[in-house]
Write an enzyme that holds these catalytic residues in place. Sequence first.
Site, PDB file in Angstrom:
ATOM      1  N   HIS A  21       4.135   8.593   4.171  1.00  0.00           N
ATOM      2  CA  HIS A  21       2.845   8.362   4.790  1.00  0.00           C
ATOM      3  C   HIS A  21       2.964   7.392   6.107  1.00  0.00           C
ATOM      4  CE1 HIS A  21      -1.573   7.301   4.188  1.00  0.00           C
ATOM      5  NE2 HIS A  21      -1.189   6.108   5.094  1.00  0.00           N
ATOM      6  N   GLU A  22       3.804   6.477   6.089  1.00  0.00           N
ATOM      7  CA  GLU A  22       3.949   5.616   7.020  1.00  0.00           C
ATOM      8  C   GLU A  22       4.601   6.425   8.386  1.00  0.00           C
ATOM      9  OE1 GLU A  22       2.492   2.947   7.246  1.00  0.00           O
ATOM     10  OE2 GLU A  22       1.874   3.056   5.069  1.00  0.00           O
ATOM     11  N   HIS A  30       2.118   8.145  10.119  1.00  0.00           N
ATOM     12  CA  HIS A  30       1.325   7.333  11.175  1.00  0.00           C
ATOM     13  C   HIS A  30       2.197   7.357  12.503  1.00  0.00           C
ATOM     14  CE1 HIS A  30      -1.969   6.224   8.895  1.00  0.00           C
ATOM     15  NE2 HIS A  30      -1.419   5.535   7.969  1.00  0.00           N
ATOM     16  N   HIS A  42      -6.004   8.398   9.181  1.00  0.00           N
ATOM     17  CA  HIS A  42      -6.218   8.745   7.762  1.00  0.00           C
ATOM     18  C   HIS A  42      -7.325   9.829   7.729  1.00  0.00           C
ATOM     19  CE1 HIS A  42      -5.018   4.241   6.857  1.00  0.00           C
ATOM     20  NE2 HIS A  42      -3.941   5.259   6.366  1.00  0.00           N
TER      21      HIS A  42
HETATM   22 ZN   LIG Z   1      -2.092   4.892   6.129  1.00  0.00          ZN
END
Ligand SMILES: [Zn+2]
EC number: 3.4.24.-
Length: 277
Positions: free
Chosen positions: A175-176, A179, A185
Amino acid sequence: MTIGFSIALIVFVSISSVFLMNADDLIMKNTNDNIEHLKNIDENDHAEIYSGQTEGDMVLTPLQKELLYKGPKHRTGLVNLTRKWTNNEIPYKIAKGNFSWLQEQFIILATKKLMEVSCIKFVPYDEDYHKNYISIVGQFAGCFSQVGMIGGRQILNLAPSEIGVACFKFYSIVHELIHALGFAHMHCASERDEYIEVIEENILANQSHNFQKYSNNVITQFGIDYDYGSVMHYPAKAFSKNNQSTLIPLKSLNGVEMGQRQRLSDSDIARINAKYC
Ligand SMILES: [Zn+2]
């Protein structure tokens, strides 16, 4: 040194510091409540929510903040808010002494997961060749990342913990990294009101800002539909003050879990490929 020159120098240094903000200066101090919550985090909860940054875990530049929520001043199509990495190559450097050997291998495994499903390449940072890179550190509470290629050194923080727990859940690391690839999101997507309802009365005090909708033309979904099963979606009880839902789906979930961190969804993979490959 003449007074004129000194003044010019001071002005230059102040202007430079506005434009060339150090990555560490953009990190907001986490709250004591979040830090306490992180200490005993439930396995179904996600550490990235309690990391004290924008929407929990996004470290944004002032310009990114302005654009993301207020939109471009002149609407000329999509703004280059979430810059792509040059040649699909993302140099990274895992900070020495911040992680155990096992934690380091786990981070590398997460980069490999993203390489497996797309054309992007995470490569070890080499100061002779690379100008822009991600510095992966374990210095702060929580897990967070800058969004897109910022230029120079940028931060991705993963608080060290047992493998599979808190920031060391495999798909929280993924997830990071997503980004860092330039994605935000799912629950804040500009079209989200067709898909979820935000329940204000269940949101923790002073946390409503984490549910702001992105303005149109700032974030593209690359023509790929909203996805409840995205690894970039937050769970139903994100930022809840009473263990009641803050996000309610308005359509059928079709068997997917909202806010899951067990896999990349087909649409996560499709978005990464649409952006880079
Ligand atoms: Zn996030």
